[in-house]
Motif scaffolding. Structure first.
Motif, PDB file in Angstrom:
ATOM      1  N   SER A 119     -26.097 -54.333 -69.774  1.00 23.98           N
ATOM      2  CA  SER A 119     -24.876 -53.929 -69.073  1.00 23.98           C
ATOM      3  C   SER A 119     -24.041 -52.944 -69.881  1.00 23.98           C
ATOM      4  O   SER A 119     -23.112 -52.327 -69.338  1.00 23.98           O
ATOM      5  N   HIS A 120     -24.358 -52.791 -71.169  1.00 25.17           N
ATOM      6  CA  HIS A 120     -23.552 -51.917 -72.026  1.00 25.17           C
ATOM      7  C   HIS A 120     -24.413 -51.017 -72.908  1.00 25.17           C
ATOM      8  O   HIS A 120     -23.945 -50.515 -73.930  1.00 25.17           O
ATOM      9  N   ILE A 121     -25.642 -50.793 -72.507  1.00 26.88           N
ATOM     10  CA  ILE A 121     -26.560 -49.997 -73.320  1.00 26.88           C
ATOM     11  C   ILE A 121     -26.408 -48.498 -73.045  1.00 26.88           C
ATOM     12  O   ILE A 121     -26.741 -47.665 -73.893  1.00 26.88           O
ATOM     13  N   ALA A 122     -25.907 -48.143 -71.878  1.00 30.20           N
ATOM     14  CA  ALA A 122     -25.820 -46.737 -71.491  1.00 30.20           C
ATOM     15  C   ALA A 122     -24.748 -46.011 -72.299  1.00 30.20           C
ATOM     16  O   ALA A 122     -23.877 -46.617 -72.926  1.00 30.20           O
ATOM     17  N   LEU A 123     -24.801 -44.692 -72.262  1.00 36.10           N
ATOM     18  CA  LEU A 123     -23.896 -43.848 -73.036  1.00 36.10           C
ATOM     19  C   LEU A 123     -22.625 -43.562 -72.257  1.00 36.10           C
ATOM     20  O   LEU A 123     -22.654 -43.342 -71.044  1.00 36.10           O
ATOM     21  N   SER A 124     -21.510 -43.562 -72.971  1.00 38.60           N
ATOM     22  CA  SER A 124     -20.235 -43.189 -72.358  1.00 38.60           C
ATOM     23  C   SER A 124     -20.137 -41.671 -72.293  1.00 38.60           C
ATOM     24  O   SER A 124     -20.975 -40.948 -72.848  1.00 38.60           O
ATOM     25  N   LYS A 125     -19.099 -41.175 -71.630  1.00 38.46           N
ATOM     26  CA  LYS A 125     -18.894 -39.720 -71.581  1.00 38.46           C
ATOM     27  C   LYS A 125     -18.674 -39.148 -72.970  1.00 38.46           C
ATOM     28  O   LYS A 125     -19.153 -38.054 -73.285  1.00 38.46           O
ATOM     29  N   ALA A 126     -17.953 -39.892 -73.821  1.00 39.13           N
ATOM     30  CA  ALA A 126     -17.731 -39.440 -75.201  1.00 39.13           C
ATOM     31  C   ALA A 126     -19.045 -39.389 -75.973  1.00 39.13           C
ATOM     32  O   ALA A 126     -19.269 -38.483 -76.771  1.00 39.13           O
ATOM     33  N   ASP A 127     -19.927 -40.375 -75.728  1.00 40.49           N
ATOM     34  CA  ASP A 127     -21.237 -40.387 -76.378  1.00 40.49           C
ATOM     35  C   ASP A 127     -22.047 -39.156 -75.979  1.00 40.49           C
ATOM     36  O   ASP A 127     -22.699 -38.520 -76.815  1.00 40.49           O
ATOM     37  N   ILE A 128     -22.009 -38.828 -74.698  1.00 41.75           N
ATOM     38  CA  ILE A 128     -22.770 -37.683 -74.187  1.00 41.75           C
ATOM     39  C   ILE A 128     -22.244 -36.384 -74.783  1.00 41.75           C
ATOM     40  O   ILE A 128     -23.019 -35.498 -75.177  1.00 41.75           O
ATOM     41  N   ARG A 129     -20.914 -36.262 -74.867  1.00 43.54           N
ATOM     42  CA  ARG A 129     -20.330 -35.053 -75.475  1.00 43.54           C
ATOM     43  C   ARG A 129     -20.757 -34.924 -76.936  1.00 43.54           C
ATOM     44  O   ARG A 129     -21.077 -33.831 -77.410  1.00 43.54           O
ATOM     45  N   ASN A 130     -20.733 -36.033 -77.648  1.00 44.89           N
ATOM     46  CA  ASN A 130     -21.121 -36.011 -79.056  1.00 44.89           C
ATOM     47  C   ASN A 130     -22.586 -35.624 -79.208  1.00 44.89           C
ATOM     48  O   ASN A 130     -22.952 -34.830 -80.083  1.00 44.89           O
ATOM     49  N   SER A 131     -23.445 -36.181 -78.357  1.00 44.21           N
ATOM     50  CA  SER A 131     -24.866 -35.851 -78.398  1.00 44.21           C
ATOM     51  C   SER A 131     -25.101 -34.389 -78.063  1.00 44.21           C
ATOM     52  O   SER A 131     -25.981 -33.740 -78.639  1.00 44.21           O
ATOM     53  N   ALA A 132     -24.310 -33.860 -77.134  1.00 39.70           N
ATOM     54  CA  ALA A 132     -24.466 -32.452 -76.747  1.00 39.70           C
ATOM     55  C   ALA A 132     -24.203 -31.526 -77.930  1.00 39.70           C
ATOM     56  O   ALA A 132     -24.883 -30.502 -78.086  1.00 39.70           O
ATOM     57  N   ASN A 133     -23.234 -31.881 -78.770  1.00 40.27           N
ATOM     58  CA  ASN A 133     -22.956 -31.067 -79.956  1.00 40.27           C
ATOM     59  C   ASN A 133     -24.171 -31.019 -80.877  1.00 40.27           C
ATOM     60  O   ASN A 133     -24.525 -29.959 -81.412  1.00 40.27           O
ATOM     61  N   GLY A 134     -24.814 -32.171 -81.054  1.00 42.59           N
ATOM     62  CA  GLY A 134     -26.012 -32.209 -81.884  1.00 42.59           C
ATOM     63  C   GLY A 134     -27.173 -31.478 -81.250  1.00 42.59           C
ATOM     64  O   GLY A 134     -27.993 -30.853 -81.935  1.00 42.59           O
ATOM     65  N   LEU A 135     -27.237 -31.526 -79.921  1.00 41.99           N
ATOM     66  CA  LEU A 135     -28.320 -30.860 -79.200  1.00 41.99           C
ATOM     67  C   LEU A 135     -28.246 -29.345 -79.374  1.00 41.99           C
ATOM     68  O   LEU A 135     -29.278 -28.671 -79.466  1.00 41.99           O
ATOM     69  N   VAL A 136     -27.033 -28.816 -79.425  1.00 42.43           N
ATOM     70  CA  VAL A 136     -26.857 -27.378 -79.653  1.00 42.43           C
ATOM     71  C   VAL A 136     -27.441 -26.974 -81.003  1.00 42.43           C
ATOM     72  O   VAL A 136     -28.122 -25.946 -81.126  1.00 42.43           O
ATOM     73  N   MET A 137     -27.201 -27.792 -82.039  1.00 42.60           N
ATOM     74  CA  MET A 137     -27.739 -27.495 -83.363  1.00 42.60           C
ATOM     75  C   MET A 137     -29.266 -27.607 -83.374  1.00 42.60           C
ATOM     76  O   MET A 137     -29.958 -26.796 -83.993  1.00 42.60           O
ATOM     77  N   ILE A 138     -29.806 -28.625 -82.689  1.00 46.63           N
ATOM     78  CA  ILE A 138     -31.262 -28.769 -82.605  1.00 46.63           C
ATOM     79  C   ILE A 138     -31.883 -27.531 -81.961  1.00 46.63           C
ATOM     80  O   ILE A 138     -32.887 -26.989 -82.442  1.00 46.63           O
ATOM     81  N   PHE A 139     -31.262 -27.051 -80.891  1.00 45.59           N
ATOM     82  CA  PHE A 139     -31.766 -25.855 -80.209  1.00 45.59           C
ATOM     83  C   PHE A 139     -31.681 -24.634 -81.125  1.00 45.59           C
ATOM     84  O   PHE A 139     -32.623 -23.831 -81.198  1.00 45.59           O
ATOM     85  N   SER A 140     -30.576 -24.501 -81.829  1.00 49.94           N
ATOM     86  CA  SER A 140     -30.403 -23.363 -82.739  1.00 49.94           C
ATOM     87  C   SER A 140     -31.455 -23.363 -83.839  1.00 49.94           C
ATOM     88  O   SER A 140     -32.008 -22.304 -84.195  1.00 49.94           O
ATOM     89  N   LEU A 141     -31.757 -24.530 -84.368  1.00 49.96           N
ATOM     90  CA  LEU A 141     -32.772 -24.637 -85.412  1.00 49.96           C
ATOM     91  C   LEU A 141     -34.157 -24.306 -84.869  1.00 49.96           C
ATOM     92  O   LEU A 141     -34.979 -23.698 -85.573  1.00 49.96           O
ATOM     93  N   LEU A 142     -34.422 -24.691 -83.621  1.00 52.04           N
ATOM     94  CA  LEU A 142     -35.715 -24.354 -83.017  1.00 52.04           C
ATOM     95  C   LEU A 142     -35.846 -22.848 -82.800  1.00 52.04           C
ATOM     96  O   LEU A 142     -36.931 -22.283 -83.000  1.00 52.04           O
TER      97      LEU A 142
END
Length: 274
Positions: A196-219
């Motif tokens: 019931s509480h395993i999913a990501l909040s909106k804040a979690d998604i925003r934080n992950s998106a920041n990391g995803l940008v760096m992953i893409f840049s490194l690729l």
């Protein structure tokens, strides 16, 4: 191929490679978020906000511990932790505040995994609970992983294999013997609370998106260097991404119990309104 086309090609290849590397995590995160949204909706309709709090005592601390562990692994400075708060005016049940060095690529990539932390802690807790409380079902799960899941590309055959494994686990879990065993019901309560509480909040998604940008840049950088070195970077990334079969296999446990939670919440809602 001119310079402009070459850069566009590099960006497209980098995007596809990114999907190979982290696409499974993203897909599972959104699926669990979808299931949790409806589960909590039925609980709130049946019992008000107290319905969500019934599962928060277990689920929320495990959610936040997932963030906390990833913060430590990715060397972020944890400034404040609240594993559970039930009287928050904004409805936030828990949080982990952290800081990081914005010049560190490692710590920036870490944002992606910190945001996804609850997936790891939630899935890990479900498997641990199965191991301790319903060992026979855990043995079935382990056997299915060893016998049927292997490194490879994620395709329809892999998805069928994982689906078959989930069915086998479900059959070993919901047996007459288990239904008469107290430890089984303890596990079900834990599993529903965690799911019931395993999913990501909106804040979690925003934080992950920041990391995803760096992953893409490194690729992108990796692919530019690979062109000059005449290295087939795409083949390397695709082979590396074969671990996604295991990601989906382990995540299927969380999806299974999220579905159980959804059905349970819906039944409670129907009983409440009749």
């Amino acid at each position: 191929m001119n310079m402009e086309s070459s850069f566009i090609h590099t960006f497209l290849i980098s995007f596809v490679e990114m999907l190979y590397l982290v696409g499974a995590f993203i897909a599972v995160g959104f699926l669990l978020g979808f299931l949790e949204k409806y589960s909590n909706t039925y609980l709130v309709r049946a019992f008000g906000r107290q319905g969500v709090l019934l599962t928060a005592w277990i689920g929320t601390p495990i959610h936040e511990i997932g963030h906390l562990i990833q913060c430590i692994l990715w060397r972020h400075k944890v400034t404040k932790v609240k594993l559970l708060q039930v009287n928050s005016s904004d409805g936030v049940l828990g949080y982990v505040e952290h800081q990081y060095n914005r010049t560190s690529m490692y710590q920036q990539v870490g944002n992606f995994f910190i945001g996804l932390g609850p997936l790891f802690s939630g899935i890990g807790s479900l498997i641990l609970g199965m191991y301790l409380l319903v060992p026979q079902s855990y043995a079935t799960f382990k056997a299915q992983i060893h016998q049927h899941i292997a490194l490879g590309k994620v395709d329809i055959n892999v998805l069928k294999t994982i689906g078959g494994a989930v069915i086998a686990i479900s059959r070993s879990l919901f047996t007459l013997h288990n239904l008469m065993t107290p430890s089984f019901w303890v596990f079900i309560v834990l599993a529903i609370s965690i799911s019931s509480h395993i999913a990501l909040s909106k804040a979690d998604i925003r934080n992950s998106a920041n990391g995803l940008v760096m992953i893409f840049s490194l690729l992108v950088l990796f692919n530019i260097v690979a062109v000059f070195l005449h290295v087939n970077s795409y083949k390397m990334i695709v082979q590396l991404g074969e671990y996604n079969t295991y990601v989906l296999a382990f995540s299927s446990i969380a999806v299974l119990f999220s579905l159980v939670t959804l059905v349970f919440s819906y039944l409670l809602y129907k009983v409440k309104i009749t």
